[in-house]
Design a protein around this motif. Structure first.
Motif, PDB file in Angstrom:
ATOM      1  N   ILE A   1     -27.386 -18.719 -50.105  1.00 57.77           N
ATOM      2  CA  ILE A   1     -27.708 -16.891 -50.399  1.00 57.77           C
ATOM      3  C   ILE A   1     -26.354 -16.241 -49.599  1.00 57.77           C
ATOM      4  O   ILE A   1     -25.603 -15.377 -49.870  1.00 57.77           O
TER       5      ILE A   1
ATOM      6  N   TYR B   1     -34.348 -10.373 -47.171  1.00 55.54           N
ATOM      7  CA  TYR B   1     -33.793 -10.870 -48.108  1.00 55.54           C
ATOM      8  C   TYR B   1     -35.059 -10.554 -49.164  1.00 55.54           C
ATOM      9  O   TYR B   1     -35.934  -9.753 -49.054  1.00 55.54           O
TER      10      TYR B   1
ATOM     11  N   LEU C   1     -35.677 -21.232 -56.729  1.00 53.30           N
ATOM     12  CA  LEU C   1     -34.566 -20.486 -56.973  1.00 53.30           C
ATOM     13  C   LEU C   1     -33.804 -20.287 -56.050  1.00 53.30           C
ATOM     14  O   LEU C   1     -31.845 -19.713 -56.099  1.00 53.30           O
TER      15      LEU C   1
ATOM     16  N   ASN D   1     -36.082 -10.242 -61.441  1.00 56.25           N
ATOM     17  CA  ASN D   1     -35.510 -10.724 -62.438  1.00 56.25           C
ATOM     18  C   ASN D   1     -35.157 -12.463 -61.846  1.00 56.25           C
ATOM     19  O   ASN D   1     -34.559 -12.935 -61.997  1.00 56.25           O
ATOM     20  N   SER D   2     -35.590 -12.084 -60.865  1.00 50.76           N
ATOM     21  CA  SER D   2     -36.021 -13.354 -60.086  1.00 50.76           C
ATOM     22  C   SER D   2     -34.457 -13.405 -58.983  1.00 50.76           C
ATOM     23  O   SER D   2     -33.881 -14.999 -58.440  1.00 50.76           O
ATOM     24  N   GLN D   3     -33.850 -12.240 -59.062  1.00 47.20           N
ATOM     25  CA  GLN D   3     -32.318 -12.228 -57.955  1.00 47.20           C
ATOM     26  C   GLN D   3     -32.355 -12.328 -57.104  1.00 47.20           C
ATOM     27  O   GLN D   3     -33.287 -11.392 -56.761  1.00 47.20           O
ATOM     28  N   ILE D   4     -32.145 -13.707 -55.957  1.00 46.63           N
ATOM     29  CA  ILE D   4     -32.170 -13.329 -54.708  1.00 46.63           C
ATOM     30  C   ILE D   4     -31.005 -12.596 -53.648  1.00 46.63           C
ATOM     31  O   ILE D   4     -29.907 -13.184 -53.835  1.00 46.63           O
ATOM     32  N   ILE D   5     -31.342 -12.005 -53.319  1.00 47.23           N
ATOM     33  CA  ILE D   5     -30.683 -11.255 -52.416  1.00 47.23           C
ATOM     34  C   ILE D   5     -30.876 -10.700 -51.465  1.00 47.23           C
ATOM     35  O   ILE D   5     -31.538 -10.483 -50.106  1.00 47.23           O
TER      36      ILE D   5
ATOM     37  N   LYS E   1     -39.570  -4.647 -55.678  1.00 40.74           N
ATOM     38  CA  LYS E   1     -38.693  -5.793 -55.157  1.00 40.74           C
ATOM     39  C   LYS E   1     -39.315  -6.309 -54.477  1.00 40.74           C
ATOM     40  O   LYS E   1     -40.174  -6.043 -53.436  1.00 40.74           O
TER      41      LYS E   1
ATOM     42  N   GLN F   1     -40.418 -19.853 -57.313  1.00 42.62           N
ATOM     43  CA  GLN F   1     -40.570 -18.689 -59.126  1.00 42.62           C
ATOM     44  C   GLN F   1     -41.879 -20.118 -59.060  1.00 42.62           C
ATOM     45  O   GLN F   1     -41.569 -21.571 -59.808  1.00 42.62           O
TER      46      GLN F   1
ATOM     47  N   ILE G   1     -36.063  -9.573 -53.600  1.00 37.23           N
ATOM     48  CA  ILE G   1     -36.489 -10.506 -54.830  1.00 37.23           C
ATOM     49  C   ILE G   1     -37.010  -9.760 -55.856  1.00 37.23           C
ATOM     50  O   ILE G   1     -37.503  -8.867 -55.789  1.00 37.23           O
ATOM     51  N   ASP G   2     -35.653  -9.347 -56.895  1.00 37.08           N
ATOM     52  CA  ASP G   2     -35.832  -8.554 -57.886  1.00 37.08           C
ATOM     53  C   ASP G   2     -36.219  -9.045 -58.723  1.00 37.08           C
ATOM     54  O   ASP G   2     -37.179 -10.089 -59.042  1.00 37.08           O
TER      55      ASP G   2
END
Length: 456
Positions: A39, A86, A33, A91-95, A66, A22, A88-89
């Motif tokens: 992950i 994948y 990140l 809030n920079s959270q990777i799922i 997202k 990021q 990325i929201d």
């Protein structure tokens, strides 16, 4: 959220993995990140010996805010389970989306119900097509056999649609165009070589057919499917695209119309930046001759190209500039440069920022697509030293935890930015002092203070 995201892949098997970074323009800070192996391992979705060579698709932001991206591996061997996706929201959270997805395609392309941790067994997904105006739909192209697939986020169901006209591993650029009705478009080789045509998948009719004239791409990548780069107009009704050999085309979706606009210098340009008034298209090109970058502007109406700047430093031999239409509110465009290391085995990555200014370029798609309204306020000067402010905004509004406040200062002036309640009591002072003329963005975390709900 005003951040720029990059996927950095190592292009190596059996150690295939991808790191996601990021970049925060305000802080001029690059942060790793995480990597997709870690992950997915945390989500119990990475098996021993499994590899994912790269994220080949672009990062696309969808209507839900997202960012989506998919993986592939080369070769698709026994350890390759299939493509993962994948997100990325803000809030920079990777799922790892595929860790919990309920549908998948088996290795024959048949839709199955169940949780196996991939989208398509033994296949990679090398390109995506997303239009935020068409919520929930995500198109993709599989490798090595070139199937057009469709994922519906509202149901989670994925299906194989058609086999496109190419079947070579890797031979597809990163873009599938999607119009405002959910139809997909892709330029494909119709003879296994230089001759191409734009094909359309009609979302309602479920048909796959060629539109517009055929054309010739004389580059060494001519048999790749897709255009080298493309960019939408803000309305999403027209697409401008560039072939690998430097020819510009315009696609008018509603008319199924494909027009040749002209030829421009430089091959293998993987990004385009559309001018705010829709008159010019900008791109950065690496010159093998000078081993430096050149900034060009293509005039859509005349078909002529203007050299704006040359001698821009590069790492060395073979710098390729990647990216999407990543433009912020201040008119800065962000691109990533990759220098192939060759026999050294060491590749270099650089992030480029080109400051065009708000008069030349604008965010695309427009931020109003996600309910963000940009309000321009100008104050008539009462005296010589009175500053002029434009583009004053707050988002999200309303908010719960964090709000971003932005504005542009037209000339150097003393600025004080405070948060206060309706009684006029100051809660927080964000800025106090002289600022130079440019674009600014500040954040306020309301949870850092004991505050009641209300208006501030």
């Amino acid at each position: 959220n005003g951040k720029v995201y990059l996927a950095i892949s190592n292009h190596a098997s059996p150690q295939g993995n991808v790191a996601i970074f990021q970049y925060d323009p305000g802080a001029d800070q690059l942060t790793c990140l995480g990597d997709i192996k870690s992950i997915s391992t945390a989500a119990n979705n990475w098996e021993a010996g499994e590899t994912h060579q790269k994220i080949h698709s672009r990062f696309f932001e969808h209507a839900d805010g997202k960012i989506y991206a998919t993986t592939q591996d080369v070769p698709a061997g026994d350890n390759y389970r299939g493509a993962k996706m994948y997100t990325i929201d803000e809030n920079s959270q990777i799922i790892d989306y595929t860790a919990t997805s309920q549908y998948y395609l088996d290795d024959q392309g048949v839709t199955q119900t169940g949780q196996i941790g991939v989208l398509f067994e033994k296949h990679g997904i090398i390109a995506l097509g997303i239009n935020p105006r068409v919520a929930d739909l995500i198109y993709g192209i599989s490798v090595p056999d070139g199937y057009l697939i469709l994922l519906d986020l509202s149901t989670g169901k994925i299906e194989k649609l058609v086999k496109t006209n190419f079947d070579q591993m890797n031979y597809i650029s990163r873009d599938i165009a999607v119009d405002n009705q959910g139809n997909a478009y892709l330029a494909v080789s119709i003879d296994g070589g230089n001759t191409k045509q734009v094909y359309k998948y009609d979302y309602q009719q479920k048909t796959w057919s060629g539109i517009g004239p055929t054309f010739v791409d004389n580059s060494s990548y001519a048999d790749w499917g897709g255009f080298a780069a493309q960019v939408y107009t803000p309305s999403g009704e027209t697409l401008y695209a560039r072939t690998f050999d430097g020819n510009f085309y315009r696609l008018v979706f509603a008319e199924n119309k494909v027009e040749h606009l002209g030829e421009s210098p430089g091959s293998n340009v993987f990004h385009l930046i559309l001018g705010k008034k829709g008159e010019k298209i900008y791109y950065l090109y690496y010159s093998y001759y000078s081993q430096t970058h050149r900034l060009y502007a293509f005039d859509i109406s005349t078909g002529q190209t203007e050299l704006l700047q040359q001698g821009i430093p590069a790492f060395g031999f073979r710098d390729l500039i990647k990216g999407h239409h990543t433009v912020d509110l201040a008119g800065n465009a962000y691109l990533v440069g990759w220098q192939y290391g060759g026999s050294t085995g060491i590749d270099n990555i650089a992030l480029f920022k080109i400051h065009f200014g708000q008069e030349l370029v604008a965010p695309n798609p427009p931020l109003s697509l996600w309910g963000v309204k940009i309000k321009e306020i100008s104050f008539r000067p009462q005296e010589k030293d009175y500053p002029v402010l434009t583009n004053i905004w707050c988002r999200p509004n309303p908010f719960t935890e964090k709000v971003l406040i932005g504005f542009e200062l037209k000339k150097k002036a003393k600025v004080r930015l405070i948060i206060q309640n309706l009684k006029g009591t100051m809660i927080k002072e964000l800025v106090s002092g002289y600022l130079e003329p440019t674009y600014y963005m500040f954040s306020w975390h309301s949870q850092q203070s004991t505050l009641n709900r209300g208006i501030y």
